[in-house]
Write an enzyme that holds these catalytic residues in place. Structure first.
Site, PDB file in Angstrom:
ATOM      1  N   ALA A  14      50.081 -20.574 -41.806  1.00  0.00           N
ATOM      2  CA  ALA A  14      50.717 -19.408 -41.188  1.00  0.00           C
ATOM      3  C   ALA A  14      52.038 -19.709 -40.489  1.00  0.00           C
ATOM      4  CB  ALA A  14      49.757 -18.758 -40.190  1.00  0.00           C
ATOM      5  N   ASP A  66      44.737 -30.002 -41.654  1.00  0.00           N
ATOM      6  CA  ASP A  66      44.678 -30.246 -43.093  1.00  0.00           C
ATOM      7  C   ASP A  66      43.432 -29.548 -43.608  1.00  0.00           C
ATOM      8  OD1 ASP A  66      44.385 -31.137 -45.672  1.00  0.00           O
ATOM      9  OD2 ASP A  66      44.546 -33.268 -45.204  1.00  0.00           O
ATOM     10  N   TYR A 157      46.925 -23.778 -60.523  1.00  0.00           N
ATOM     11  CA  TYR A 157      47.031 -22.672 -59.563  1.00  0.00           C
ATOM     12  C   TYR A 157      46.207 -21.468 -60.025  1.00  0.00           C
ATOM     13  CZ  TYR A 157      49.513 -19.530 -56.287  1.00  0.00           C
ATOM     14  OH  TYR A 157      49.846 -18.639 -55.289  1.00  0.00           O
ATOM     15  N   ALA A 160      42.540 -22.141 -59.493  1.00  0.00           N
ATOM     16  CA  ALA A 160      42.200 -22.059 -58.070  1.00  0.00           C
ATOM     17  C   ALA A 160      42.130 -20.609 -57.608  1.00  0.00           C
ATOM     18  CB  ALA A 160      43.224 -22.835 -57.240  1.00  0.00           C
ATOM     19  N   LYS A 161      43.101 -19.807 -58.030  1.00  0.00           N
ATOM     20  CA  LYS A 161      43.157 -18.429 -57.548  1.00  0.00           C
ATOM     21  C   LYS A 161      42.074 -17.546 -58.156  1.00  0.00           C
ATOM     22  CE  LYS A 161      46.473 -18.682 -54.560  1.00  0.00           C
ATOM     23  NZ  LYS A 161      46.102 -18.645 -53.114  1.00  0.00           N
TER      24      LYS A 161
END
Length: 257
Positions: A14, A66, A157, A160-161
């Site tokens: 963030a 992390d 990616y 993962a998404k």
């Protein structure tokens, strides 16, 4: 009275981009926000810039974390609960890209992306849910992407998404009986430092890259972090208490073309 008065929200990744935009929205609606980022200095700086940061009742917290490391995650969540007085909302936003065509993609490229997105969401949710279950209340929002549907050069990616969407549905099933809602947002093209870096990697001017993306969807504009923050604020509010296990695509209608 703000929608999130009395609530504590943790948002990963963030310090910038979508995560920071979401932190700003939540803070503006009364939440005390813990900004988590791999770079602690950036997390602290971003937390200090949030609405209400100078007010004792709405002070925020910036922490280095992390998300792919269990010890780091557990320590961060315990600090949030101790220093901000509770935990009510978790936004799993932290993410990285290591784009390449499959035959060029290294094992490290694969493991790094899966580790931050999927392992990170798992570890953060596992740490937060024990507090949510105990208080019979909690909101979880996971960041997916339109890339979950497949995107050239993003096998890691995309996997993962899409995994995030399955993870979200399972959380909805398992945690619903404990007063916990779990949903996901799948952004389309969002103008951030990450997408600007993609333009640079492709050798395109940022504005040209954004225009190409805008022309590819029905609303003819790119998205901004504020667009995702608005969806996140709704899904993490009590107005969405009858919604769980869902993925909301916020992409300007790109999938309609």
């Amino acid at each position: 009275m703000g929608r999130f008065d009395g609530r504590v929200a943790v948002i990963t990744g963030a310090a910038r981009g979508i995560g920071f935009g979401t932190a700003q929205r939540f803070a503006s609606e009364g939440a005390r926000v813990a900004v988590l980022d791999l770079d602690e200095a950036s997390a602290r700086k971003s937390a200090a810039a949030l609405p209400g940061a100078d007010h004792p009742r709405t002070s925020h917290l910036g922490l280095g974390c992390d998300v792919s490391d269990a010890a780091s995650v557990d320590a961060a969540v315990e600090r949030v609960v101790s220093e901000l007085g509770g935990l009510h909302i978790l936004v799993n936003n932290a993410g990285i890209t290591r784009d390449n065509l499959l035959f060029k993609m290294t094992e490290q490229d694969w493991d790094s992306v899966i580790g931050v997105h999927l392992r990170g969401a798992f570890l953060m949710t596992r740490a937060a849910q024990k507090h949510f279950v105990a208080q019979k209340y909690g909101k979880i929002l996971n960041l997916s992407s339109t890339s979950a549907l497949g995107n050239r050069g993003q096998a890691n990616y995309s996997a993962a998404k899409m995994g995030i969407q399955g993870f979200t549905r399972t959380l909805g099933i398992e945690l619903g009986p404990y007063g916990i809602n779990a949903n996901a947002v799948a952004p389309g093209f969002i103008a951030t430092e990450m997408t600007d870096a993609t333009a640079e990697r492709l050798g395109l001017p940022v504005e040209e890259f954004r225009k190409l993306s805008a022309d590819a969807n029905p609303v003819r504009r790119v998205g901004f972090p504020e667009d995702i923050a608005a969806a996140a604020a709704f899904l993490c509010s009590d107005e969405a208490s009858y919604i769980t296990g869902q993925t909301l695509y916020v992409d300007g209608g790109a999938r309609l073309d």
